[in-house]
Design a protein around this motif. Structure first.
Motif, mmCIF file in Angstrom:
data_model
loop_
_atom_site.group_PDB
_atom_site.id
_atom_site.type_symbol
_atom_site.label_atom_id
_atom_site.label_comp_id
_atom_site.label_asym_id
_atom_site.label_seq_id
_atom_site.Cartn_x
_atom_site.Cartn_y
_atom_site.Cartn_z
ATOM 1 N N SER A 17 0.843 -1.200 0.000
ATOM 2 C CA SER A 17 0.000 0.000 0.000
ATOM 3 C C SER A 17 0.870 1.239 0.000
ATOM 4 O O SER A 17 2.065 1.178 0.310
ATOM 5 C CB SER A 17 -0.950 -0.002 1.199
ATOM 6 N N GLY A 18 0.242 2.350 -0.353
ATOM 7 C CA GLY A 18 0.965 3.602 -0.391
ATOM 8 C C GLY A 18 0.205 4.660 -1.159
ATOM 9 O O GLY A 18 -1.022 4.601 -1.282
ATOM 10 N N VAL A 20 0.109 6.955 -4.837
ATOM 11 C CA VAL A 20 0.584 7.026 -6.222
ATOM 12 C C VAL A 20 0.304 8.372 -6.887
ATOM 13 O O VAL A 20 0.870 8.678 -7.927
ATOM 14 C CB VAL A 20 -0.006 5.886 -7.089
ATOM 15 N N CYS A 57 -6.318 -4.143 -7.154
ATOM 16 C CA CYS A 57 -5.925 -2.862 -6.569
ATOM 17 C C CYS A 57 -7.156 -2.112 -6.094
ATOM 18 O O CYS A 57 -8.154 -2.033 -6.808
ATOM 19 C CB CYS A 57 -5.218 -1.993 -7.600
ATOM 20 N N LYS A 64 -4.340 7.232 -2.675
ATOM 21 C CA LYS A 64 -3.814 6.052 -1.991
ATOM 22 C C LYS A 64 -4.226 4.786 -2.739
ATOM 23 O O LYS A 64 -5.246 4.768 -3.428
ATOM 24 C CB LYS A 64 -4.317 5.996 -0.551
ATOM 25 N N LEU A 80 2.540 -2.154 -10.324
ATOM 26 C CA LEU A 80 2.600 -0.714 -10.047
ATOM 27 C C LEU A 80 2.827 0.072 -11.340
ATOM 28 O O LEU A 80 2.198 1.113 -11.554
ATOM 29 C CB LEU A 80 3.702 -0.418 -9.021
ATOM 30 N N VAL A 100 4.970 3.212 -2.502
ATOM 31 C CA VAL A 100 4.216 1.976 -2.287
ATOM 32 C C VAL A 100 5.174 0.943 -1.713
ATOM 33 O O VAL A 100 6.251 0.720 -2.267
ATOM 34 C CB VAL A 100 3.585 1.466 -3.602
#
Length: 184
Positions: A17-18, A20, A57, A64, A80, A100
């Protein structure tokens, strides 16, 4: 060279997770990207399914992202890259350096021997285990350092979850095997 000790250790799932992007118009994104669903009445994010590598996703308007179904670091990087390219195609400016990271790994392992879970539940430190065979056939053992949760089944099969990298998972496995050697 693969370490014989860990040869039955298998990554089943990786969650990453993160962030982008600074923000994402989910309606625009979901209408213009294939394999993407948006139903804000049921869930606040878009569900974007990448077929190869097979990754699901969850993308939020805040920029996020949560990615799951990943099997290795290459699949994470490839997935990604696909998300970033899809964002660019619909006019979203992704971050120069998307942040991420892996947040959880689920691995399976075979101890190679039958485990008497009833005996194990009595002899292990009681504050770190849960065992209710009427509810779930496995023993849940919480390792504090590294913070790993282990599901132990009588067949000798185990599931390790909570690690952020393979080294943590291996440390948890080593700790578990040392603990099992003292009580079995």
């Amino acid at each position: 060279m693969v370490d014989k000790k860990y040869e039955s250790l298998k990554i089943e799932n990786i969650v990453a997770s993160g962030v982008v992007a600074d923000s994402i118009d989910l309606v625009e994104f979901s209408h213009n990207v294939g394999n993407c669903e948006l139903n804000k009445k049921r869930f606040p994010g878009a569900v974007y399914r990448i077929p190869d590598p097979k990754i699901a996703c969850l993308i939020f308007s805040s920029g996020k992202i949560v990615m799951t179904g990943i099997r290795n670091k290459k699949a994470l990087a490839d997935g990604l890259a696909i998300v970033i390219e899809s964002l660019k195609k619909v006019g979203v400016k992704p971050l120069k350096d998307p942040r991420v990271a892996i947040t959880n790994m689920v691995c399976s392992y075979n101890l190679g021997k039958y485990i008497n879970i009833n005996k194990l539940s009595v002899t292990l430190n009681l504050e770190n285990i849960e065992y209710e065979p009427e509810q779930f056939p496995g023993l849940v053992y919480r390792i504090k350092d590294p913070k790993i949760v282990v599901l132990i089944f009588s067949s000798g099969k185990i599931i390790l979850t909570g690690g952020r990298n393979l080294e943590d998972v291996k440390k948890g496995l080593d700790f578990l095997e040392a603990k099992l050697a003292t009580v079995l």
